[in-house]
Design a protein around this motif. Structure first.
Motif, PDB file in Angstrom:
ATOM      1  N   TYR A  58      -0.278  -9.532  -5.721  1.00 53.74           N
ATOM      2  CA  TYR A  58      -1.267  -8.520  -5.366  1.00 53.74           C
ATOM      3  C   TYR A  58      -2.185  -8.188  -6.545  1.00 53.74           C
ATOM      4  O   TYR A  58      -3.361  -7.848  -6.339  1.00 53.74           O
ATOM      5  CB  TYR A  58      -0.575  -7.272  -4.831  1.00 53.74           C
ATOM      6  CG  TYR A  58      -0.102  -7.452  -3.406  1.00 53.74           C
ATOM      7  CD1 TYR A  58      -1.004  -7.549  -2.353  1.00 53.74           C
ATOM      8  CD2 TYR A  58       1.258  -7.536  -3.101  1.00 53.74           C
ATOM      9  CE1 TYR A  58      -0.591  -7.729  -1.050  1.00 53.74           C
ATOM     10  CE2 TYR A  58       1.690  -7.714  -1.795  1.00 53.74           C
ATOM     11  CZ  TYR A  58       0.757  -7.813  -0.779  1.00 53.74           C
ATOM     12  OH  TYR A  58       1.175  -8.004   0.512  1.00 53.74           O
ATOM     13  N   PRO A 105       5.833 -10.547  -5.931  1.00 53.67           N
ATOM     14  CA  PRO A 105       4.847  -9.908  -5.055  1.00 53.67           C
ATOM     15  C   PRO A 105       3.844  -9.044  -5.824  1.00 53.67           C
ATOM     16  O   PRO A 105       2.656  -9.033  -5.497  1.00 53.67           O
ATOM     17  CB  PRO A 105       5.714  -9.074  -4.115  1.00 53.67           C
ATOM     18  CG  PRO A 105       7.020  -9.793  -4.069  1.00 53.67           C
ATOM     19  CD  PRO A 105       7.215 -10.321  -5.458  1.00 53.67           C
ATOM     20  N   ALA A 106       4.315  -8.338  -6.835  1.00 53.00           N
ATOM     21  CA  ALA A 106       3.413  -7.498  -7.628  1.00 53.00           C
ATOM     22  C   ALA A 106       2.355  -8.345  -8.327  1.00 53.00           C
ATOM     23  O   ALA A 106       1.169  -7.963  -8.394  1.00 53.00           O
ATOM     24  CB  ALA A 106       4.207  -6.688  -8.640  1.00 53.00           C
ATOM     25  N   SER A 138       6.733  -1.736   5.546  1.00 55.22           N
ATOM     26  CA  SER A 138       6.303  -2.733   4.564  1.00 55.22           C
ATOM     27  C   SER A 138       5.028  -2.268   3.876  1.00 55.22           C
ATOM     28  O   SER A 138       4.268  -1.459   4.419  1.00 55.22           O
ATOM     29  CB  SER A 138       6.111  -4.111   5.214  1.00 55.22           C
ATOM     30  OG  SER A 138       5.170  -4.078   6.256  1.00 55.22           O
ATOM     31  N   HIS A 139       4.794  -2.792   2.678  1.00 54.59           N
ATOM     32  CA  HIS A 139       3.656  -2.320   1.885  1.00 54.59           C
ATOM     33  C   HIS A 139       3.077  -3.449   1.038  1.00 54.59           C
ATOM     34  O   HIS A 139       3.788  -4.363   0.613  1.00 54.59           O
ATOM     35  CB  HIS A 139       4.074  -1.153   0.975  1.00 54.59           C
ATOM     36  CG  HIS A 139       5.072  -1.529  -0.089  1.00 54.59           C
ATOM     37  ND1 HIS A 139       4.690  -1.915  -1.356  1.00 54.59           N
ATOM     38  CD2 HIS A 139       6.426  -1.596  -0.061  1.00 54.59           C
ATOM     39  CE1 HIS A 139       5.786  -2.188  -2.074  1.00 54.59           C
ATOM     40  NE2 HIS A 139       6.840  -2.009  -1.315  1.00 54.59           N
ATOM     41  N   ASP A 173       2.129  -3.736  -2.153  1.00 52.26           N
ATOM     42  CA  ASP A 173       2.224  -3.234  -3.523  1.00 52.26           C
ATOM     43  C   ASP A 173       1.798  -1.767  -3.608  1.00 52.26           C
ATOM     44  O   ASP A 173       1.039  -1.370  -4.491  1.00 52.26           O
ATOM     45  CB  ASP A 173       1.379  -4.091  -4.474  1.00 52.26           C
ATOM     46  CG  ASP A 173       1.773  -3.906  -5.937  1.00 52.26           C
ATOM     47  OD1 ASP A 173       2.973  -3.716  -6.205  1.00 52.26           O
ATOM     48  OD2 ASP A 173       0.869  -3.945  -6.809  1.00 52.26           O
ATOM     49  N   ASN A 197      10.022  -2.794   2.130  1.00 53.92           N
ATOM     50  CA  ASN A 197       9.852  -4.045   1.415  1.00 53.92           C
ATOM     51  C   ASN A 197       8.374  -4.424   1.370  1.00 53.92           C
ATOM     52  O   ASN A 197       7.555  -3.882   2.103  1.00 53.92           O
ATOM     53  CB  ASN A 197      10.653  -5.164   2.101  1.00 53.92           C
ATOM     54  CG  ASN A 197      10.921  -6.344   1.179  1.00 53.92           C
ATOM     55  OD1 ASN A 197      10.988  -6.189  -0.046  1.00 53.92           O
ATOM     56  ND2 ASN A 197      11.072  -7.526   1.742  1.00 53.92           N
ATOM     57  N   TYR A 198       8.061  -5.378   0.493  1.00 53.16           N
ATOM     58  CA  TYR A 198       6.694  -5.868   0.382  1.00 53.16           C
ATOM     59  C   TYR A 198       6.234  -6.567   1.658  1.00 53.16           C
ATOM     60  O   TYR A 198       7.026  -7.229   2.327  1.00 53.16           O
ATOM     61  CB  TYR A 198       6.583  -6.883  -0.758  1.00 53.16           C
ATOM     62  CG  TYR A 198       6.416  -6.292  -2.129  1.00 53.16           C
ATOM     63  CD1 TYR A 198       5.156  -5.980  -2.622  1.00 53.16           C
ATOM     64  CD2 TYR A 198       7.516  -6.070  -2.952  1.00 53.16           C
ATOM     65  CE1 TYR A 198       4.987  -5.454  -3.898  1.00 53.16           C
ATOM     66  CE2 TYR A 198       7.366  -5.539  -4.234  1.00 53.16           C
ATOM     67  CZ  TYR A 198       6.092  -5.235  -4.699  1.00 53.16           C
ATOM     68  OH  TYR A 198       5.945  -4.714  -5.959  1.00 53.16           O
ATOM     69  N   ASP A 248       9.277 -10.923   6.467  1.00 57.77           N
ATOM     70  CA  ASP A 248       9.277 -10.024   5.303  1.00 57.77           C
ATOM     71  C   ASP A 248      10.605  -9.294   5.057  1.00 57.77           C
ATOM     72  O   ASP A 248      10.632  -8.214   4.447  1.00 57.77           O
ATOM     73  CB  ASP A 248       8.142  -8.992   5.407  1.00 57.77           C
ATOM     74  CG  ASP A 248       6.766  -9.619   5.233  1.00 57.77           C
ATOM     75  OD1 ASP A 248       6.684 -10.726   4.677  1.00 57.77           O
ATOM     76  OD2 ASP A 248       5.767  -9.005   5.663  1.00 57.77           O
TER      77      ASP A 248
END
Length: 288
Positions: free
Chosen positions: A51, A47-48, A237-238, A240, A264-265, A13
């Motif tokens: 999700y 990524p958005a 990391s997340h 979204d 970061n995602y 990631d």
């Protein structure tokens, strides 16, 4: 002294700029979403968007690194006249590092001069990414392949991972919690706190009532784990949930005086199992 190239898989990631800055070569993992086959960092879907599809009910399926692809990545490095140091996603969570080792063994038989070291990081997401990043700094400082590999092996079990998720049902699908836990936890708004243990497994270590308390719990656990280890940088990391990731970063800065972060995602190949709303905190500490 022969040069070496650091390789890893996309489950680390890392942001693109870190790959480019240190010439880190990533191996792809694939996933299938709504019948379409994507690479882990596929430009066809952000990524958005990934999700958003999960929130709408899509259920992605993931695949490990293909040994043939791993061999191609290693071979391209060898053909540049370089040795290889590979960092693989935890063997307890995926067969990807096994695919990389298989590819390395085949190449060593075909090319006896090939020097490829494969490390099972026992890490995940930006935990793996942080170990790769710190190893890249060692390489940049002039350490050899063997010195960098030894440095990483000595520190990988000091790479602390702390996670919380927003929806327990994704962990249930991945076999991490029972159906009863997922149903009752969702009804009571209970959020789990998890870590990656010394065997590289994702293990629940606590729970909190409500989202904000679960985010605070990550920082509280960091206080218990960090010991005397110095962290100049922390990775987060997340799934979204950038605002929540920034909240955790602000709490870490407040508690520890750390000013440098990489946020970061969680990439799709891990996010498929952890789900939207995941927040994960990574740092060096006394114990995982």
């Amino acid at each position: 002294m022969k040069n070496f190239i650091i390789t890893t898989d996309i489950n680390c990631d890392l942001p693109q700029e870190i790959y480019e800055k240190f010439d880190i070569r990533p191996m792809q993992l694939h996933y299938i979403l709504d019948g379409v086959d994507y690479e882990g960092n596929d430009e066809r879907i952000t990524p958005a968007e990934f999700y958003a599809k999960m929130r709408a009910g899509s259920m992605p399926q993931t695949m490990q690194v293909n040994p043939g692809h791993a061999k191609e990545v290693f071979l391209s490095c060898l053909n540049e006249g370089c040795d290889v140091l590979h960092f693989g996603f935890s063997s307890a969570l995926s067969g990807s590092v096994g695919s990389a080792q298989l590819a390395a063994d085949e190449l060593k038989e075909e090319r006896p001069d090939a020097n490829i070291i494969v490390i099972d990081t026992l890490c995940a997401s930006l935990g793996q990414g942080l170990l790769v990043y710190l190893a890249a700094l060692q390489k940049q400082a002039g350490k050899t392949l063997q010195e960098t590999a030894q440095w990483a092996e000595e520190r990988k079990l000091h790479l602390c991972h702390l996670f919380t998720v927003d929806d327990l049902n994704h962990l249930f699908r991945g076999g991490r919690v029972s159906k009863a836990t997922a149903v009752i936890g969702t009804m009571l708004n209970v959020k789990p706190v998890l870590h990656v243990d010394n065997e590289g497994r994702l293990i629940p270590i606590g729970k909190a009532r409500g989202r904000k308390q679960s985010l605070n719990a990550l920082v509280d656990h960091m206080k218990n784990n960090v010991g005397n280890w110095k962290n100049d940088i922390v990775f987060i990391s997340h799934g979204d949930s950038l605002q929540d990731a920034q909240y955790v970063a602000d709490r870490v800065k407040e508690e520890f005086g750390i000013n440098e972060f990489v946020i970061n995602y969680v990439g799709p190949t891990i996010g498929a199992h952890s789900g939207p709303g995941t927040i994960a905190l990574f740092f060096l500490g006394e114990t995982r």
